[in-house]
Design an enzyme around this catalytic site. Structure first.
Site: not given
Ligand code: UD1
Ligand code: CA
Length: 458
Positions: A15, A331
């Site tokens: 995103r 710098r």
């Molecule tokens: C997540 C939570 C949501 C919460 C929100 C808070 C889940 C399913 N959802 O959603 O309930 O309200 O955060 O901000 O957990 N990441 C990995 N590996 C992956 C996927 C993600 O390391 O396979 C890491 C990402 O780098 C990121 C974090 O986990 O830093 C959160 O992932 P993101 O996709 O932003 O989750 P949200 O949709 O925001």
């Molecule tokens: Ca997030």
């Protein structure tokens, strides 16, 4: 029993629509992951594991080797990200806080608070929750009729009614580490998203374990950064928090909404900062200095009673009672001596300048060591680059460099030398000498008429 942290930072951050991995994205010139790491360091956590994946080298480079890294090569969700920490974490005994790498505003106080709450209550799992007036995008906390947590439902999976719930999952969980690795593999693939949701752990643990929530009132600290708009909100929040603290410490900031000060900048009391000024990196500003307006300072040290205006200063040092600007550019390790006067359109790179020296207008000083009380006339240039290599210029004390002088490096100029204006100096100048390196002027009497036709004769 030890305290552990696991930070999930393997995602790309689709995103964000940028190439940089999301958790490496800077806020006030500092990568998000670094805020999280520094606050964990300040907290009661003993050992940290970061889950990396997409462009992992960038994150590992930022944090260095004081943490463990678990690699999630293919990002299959937050639950899966935890599964890949098994080899590093499963045998460890203690309490683990799980955090997301996209929540840069969480501070050490929040970490300690939720860890201590979890232990005091003897919980097996504690979810940190908060309330947002606009909870869109966050997982919602679903409670039963007794007010106990039942599950977490992601925004996109919420019913219309559930979307109206304001209480959300912050993404911070505290869990007994041994239990974590007993239950983590029970998370099933979410067919719709083809991901393993860490949030499913609530429903998995509910029947057999003590699952509880801790609600944080200051919701700004736990915002998740998912896109460039939320970066701007996080930046705005941080700017206010940082500026307020400096002002309470005796730093006067004029029009603070236009002044940006990085998290690791230290400023003594009795400093004035004028509008449109950025001070970032690990800069230090000492008492009595006046900075700005329209100035950028990064990773530099400004000593006492220095005046800087309308200037750029990167990785440099300005000693006491010097004035810099307007429109100066320092710098790459420029060290400006005490009581220097560095004026309009002067660039100084990788040079050490002695006390009382002046370069008041239009000069380039690069790769030099310059003594005390030197005067660089307007238009002086140290010619440090021959197209292949950079060369050094050494200038003694009490030297007068006339206007429009080129010092062709490598070259050295002794103490008390006087260089005539317009000289191009290619040879070393010994102590006390007058150097004239330009063509002698010839005046041809009555000769100009050969070039200028008087207007009347047209
Ligand atoms: C997540 C939570 C949501 C919460 C929100 C808070 C889940 C399913 N959802 O959603 O309930 O309200 O955060 O901000 O957990 N990441 C990995 N590996 C992956 C996927 C993600 O390391 O396979 C890491 C990402 O780098 C990121 C974090 O986990 O830093 C959160 O992932 P993101 O996709 O932003 O989750 P949200 O949709 O925001
Ligand atoms: Ca997030």
């Amino acid at each position: 029993m030890k305290n552990f942290a696991i930070v999930l930072a393997a995602g790309k951050g689709t995103r964000m629509r940028t190439e940089l991995p999301k958790c490496a994205f800077p806020i006030l010139k500092k990568p998000m992951i670094k805020y999280i790491y520094e606050n964990i360091e300040k907290s009661i956590i003993d050992e940290t594991t970061i889950v990396v994946g997409y462009q992992k080298e960038i994150l590992m480079d930022i944090i260095g080797d004081s943490v463990n890294y678990a690699v999630q090569s293919v990002q299959k969700g937050t639950g899966h990200a935890l599964m890949v920490t098994r080899d590093i974490m499963a045998k460890k005994r203690g309490t683990t806080i799980i955090m997301l790498g996209d929540m840069p505003l969480v501070d050490d106080k929040v970490i300690n608070k939720v860890m201590n709450y979890h232990k005091d209550k003897d919980n097996d799992l504690t979810i940190l929750t908060t309330k947002f007036a606009q909870p869109k995008g966050y997982g919602r906390i679903i409670r039963n009729e007794h007010g106990n947590i039942e599950s977490i439902v992601e925004h996109n999976d919420c019913t219309f009614e559930q979307k109206r719930i304001n209480e959300v999952n912050t993404g911070i969980y505290v869990i007994n580490n041994a239990i974590l690795f007993k239950v983590i593999d029970k998370i099933k693939l979410n067919e719709k998203k083809q991901e393993y949701y860490l949030t499913d752990i609530v429903e998995i643990m509910k029947p057999d374990y003590r699952v509880d929530t801790f609600e944080l009132w200051d919701n700004a600290k736990v915002m998740g950064v998912n896109d460039l708009y939320s970066i701007s909100i996080a930046e705005h929040y941080l700017r206010n928090v940082i500026n307020r603290q400096h002002m309470l410490n005796g730093v006067s900031i004029i029009t603070p909404s236009t002044v940006t000060i990085g998290y690791n900048v230290s400023i003594e009391s009795n400093v004035i900062i004028y509008p449109n000024t950025y001070i970032t990196g690990d800069s230090v500003i000492k008492s009595g200095s006046k900075i700005g307006p329209n100035t950028e300072i990064h990773s530099s040290v400004i000593h006492n009673n220095v005046r800087v205006q309308h200037s750029l200063i990167f990785d440099s040092e300005i000693k006491s009672d010097a004035t810099v600007g307007p429109f100066a550019h320092l710098r790459q390790g420029a060290v400006i001596g005490e009581r220097n006067r560095i004026g309009n359109f002067v660039e100084i790179k990788k040079s050490i300048i002695g006390e009382g020296t002046k370069a008041s207008h239009l000069a380039y000083i690069g790769d030099t060591i310059t003594g005390k009380n030197v005067n660089f006339g307007c238009g002086s240039i140290t010619v440090n680059y021959d197209g292949i290599k950079k060369h050094q210029t050494i200038i003694g004390d009490d030297v007068f460099i006339g206007c429009n002088t080129n010092l062709i490096a490598p070259v050295s100029v002794g103490d008390r030398v006087f260089i005539a204006a317009g000289s191009t100096v290619t040879k070393d100048v010994p102590k006390g000498a007058l150097a004239i390196a330009r063509n002698r002027q010839i005046n041809k009497e009555d000769y100009a008429k050969n070039f200028i036709t008087p207007k009347d004769d047209k």
